[in-house]
Scaffold this active site. Structure first.
Site, short mmCIF file in Angstrom:
data_model
loop_
_atom_site.label_atom_id
_atom_site.label_comp_id
_atom_site.label_asym_id
_atom_site.label_seq_id
_atom_site.Cartn_x
_atom_site.Cartn_y
_atom_site.Cartn_z
N ARG A 1 4.72 -8.11 -0.35
CA ARG A 1 4.23 -7.15 -1.34
C ARG A 1 5.16 -5.95 -1.25
NH1 ARG A 1 -1.91 -6.31 0.24
NH2 ARG A 1 -0.99 -6.51 2.31
N GLU B 1 -11.28 -0.67 -3.69
CA GLU B 1 -10.51 -0.15 -2.57
C GLU B 1 -9.25 0.53 -3.08
OE1 GLU B 1 -9.59 -3.67 -0.28
OE2 GLU B 1 -7.86 -4.18 -1.54
N HIS C 1 -3.11 -1.09 -5.24
CA HIS C 1 -3.08 -0.11 -4.15
C HIS C 1 -1.99 0.92 -4.41
CE1 HIS C 1 -4.64 0.71 0.03
NE2 HIS C 1 -3.89 1.76 -0.31
N ASP D 1 0.83 -1.21 0.00
CA ASP D 1 0.00 0.00 0.00
C ASP D 1 0.87 1.26 0.00
OD1 ASP D 1 -2.03 -1.94 0.43
OD2 ASP D 1 -1.76 -1.75 2.59
#
Length: 344
Positions: free
Chosen positions: A304, A207, A271, A22
Site C-alpha cells: 500500500r 476508521e 486512510h 496510512d
C-alpha cells in the site's frame, strides 16, 4: 518552483512514498513532514523534504521503536504527526499481542490496540527528544486506533476509531475536545458507525479519520470496509462555527466519495490525510494498492503506497474528489520490504 511537478492540475510523480500505508503529511514552515505505517509495524518513522516529490528519496529516521513487551509491543499502526502550541505530537496505535485475524474476522473480533502519544518540544523534530506521554484515556478500554487531531476556534479536538461492544461491527468514529494533547477534556461523542453497504464489506469499520477545515466548513473523511478493493473513503461535514461535539452538527454522505479505479490501476484508496501546496491549494494524500490478488495475510502485504493529488473545490466550496490517479513511477508487487529510500 512549485512543491511538485504538475500537469493538467495533477501530481505527476506518484506514489510519493513506496510501501508506507496510512500516510500522514504535514506542511510546516515550508517543509513537508511525512510518516506512515512501516510494513514491519515495529517502529515510527519520519522523513522530510521541501517538495512532495522528494519524499521518496528523503532519508527516513526512526524516532521510536516498539517495546519488548507490554501494551506497546506489537503492531504499531498509523502514526500521525501534528504541530500544536509550538510542540510536535505523534498519535499512534499499539497492541500488547498479535491478536485477531484479518482473513476471516468474526462479527466483533478485533485486535487489541490502544491510542498513544509522543511529544517533542524542540523546534526540529529530528533533533529533539521524543517523550512518551502514554495512552490516551478515551473513556473505556476497547480496540482503539487511528487518532487524528485538528484545531479550530482555538480548541484542539481528537477524532479516533474505537469499538463499542454493544454496537455491531469493529469500530466507530468518536470526537472529543482536548485539555492538552494527550488528555481529553470532554467525554467521547460518537459521530458515525458502519451502516451503509459500502462500509460493511468484509469489515464493519469506520476508521482512518482526517480533517480539513476550509472556508468555514469542516470536512471529516474516514475509511470503511476491508482493506482490499472495497476499501473506500466516506465523508462527514459540519459548519466550523457549529458545536462539533453535537452529532446533529454533522452530515454524513450515504455514498463513498473516493473509491477504487480499475482504469487507473488503483485499488483500496483510503486512510488519507490532507496537506497543501505552497499556494494553499488542498492536497489529498492516501494509500492504495496496484493489484487485487494478495498472497497470504493482507496485513503483511507491504504494497500500500502513499499517493497525493490536488483536491479541487467547486463554486459552492465542495470538494471535487475525483478518482485516484495512475502511477507514474514503478511499484513493487512482491512482499519484499524495500530499503527506506529504495527505488523499485
Amino acid at each position: 518552483m512549485t512543491d511538485f511537478d504538475m500537469k493538467d492540475g495533477q501530481v505527476t510523480i506518484n506514489p510519493i512514498v513506496l510501501q508506507r500505508a496510512d500516510p500522514c503529511v504535514l506542511r510546516h514552515d515550508g517543509t513537508y513532514y511525512f510518516t506512515g505505517s512501516h510494513p514491519r509495524y515495529d517502529r515510527i518513522v519520519l522523513r522530510r523534504a521541501d517538495r512532495l516529490e522528494d519524499l521518496q528519496s528523503a532519508p527516513e529516521v526512526t524516532i521510536w521503536q516498539r517495546h519488548a513487551d507490554g501494551p506497546q509491543s506489537q503492531l504499531i499502526w498509523a502514526p500521525e504527526i501534528h504541530r500544536v502550541n509550538g510542540a510536535w505530537y505523534v498519535y499512534y496505535a499499539a497492541a500488547p499481542v498479535d491478536h485477531g485475524t484479518v482473513d476471516a474476522p468474526s462479527e466483533n473480533e478485533t485486535f487489541n490496540h490502544r491510542v498513544f502519544v509522543l511529544e517533542n518540544t524542540a523546534d526540529d523534530p529530528f533533533a529533539g527528544e521524543w517523550v512518551e506521554r502514554g495512552q490516551v484515556d478515551t473513556g473505556w478500554e476497547s480496540f482503539a486506533l487511528d487518532a487524528t487531531s485538528f484545531v479550530t476556534g482555538g480548541e484542539q479536538y481528537l477524532v479516533w476509531a474505537q469499538q463499542d461492544l454493544t454496537v455491531r461491527g469493529h469500530s466507530n468514529l468518536y470526537i472529543a475536545r482536548m485539555e492538552k494533547p494527550w488528555v481529553l477534556a470532554t467525554p467521547a461523542v460518537e459521530l458515525t458507525r458502519p451502516e451503509f453497504d459500502w462500509e460493511t464489506k468484509g469489515f464493519w469499520v469506520n476508521e482512518g479519520p482526517s480533517v480539513l477545515v476550509r472556508d468555514g466548513r469542516v470536512f471529516l473523511t474516514y475509511s470503511g470496509a476491508a482493506t482490499g478493493i472495497d476499501y473506500a473513503m466516506g465523508l462527514l461535514t459540519a459548519d466550523a462555527g457549529a458545536d462539533l461535539l453535537d452529532p446533529a452538527s454533522w452530515t454524513k454522505s450515504p455514498e463513498p466519495v473516493f473509491v477504487s479505479d480499475p482504469a487507473a490501476g488503483q485499488y483500496g484508496p483510503g486512510h488519507n490525510s490532507f496537506t497543501e501546496t505552497p499556494d494553499g491549494d488542498a492536497v489529498l494524500v492516501y494509500h492504495a494498492r496496484t493489484y487485487t490478488e494478495i498472497t497470504g495475510d493482507p496485513l503483511w502485504d507491504p504494497n500500500r503506497h502513499a499517493r497525493a493529488q490536488v483536491l479541487p473545490f467547486d463554486a459552492d466550496g465542495n470538494p471535487v474528489w475525483g478518482t485516484p490517479v495512475p502511477d507514474t513511477r514503478p511499484t513493487p508487487t512482491s512482499t519484499e520490504v524495500l530499503p527506506a529510500d529504495g527505488e523499485f
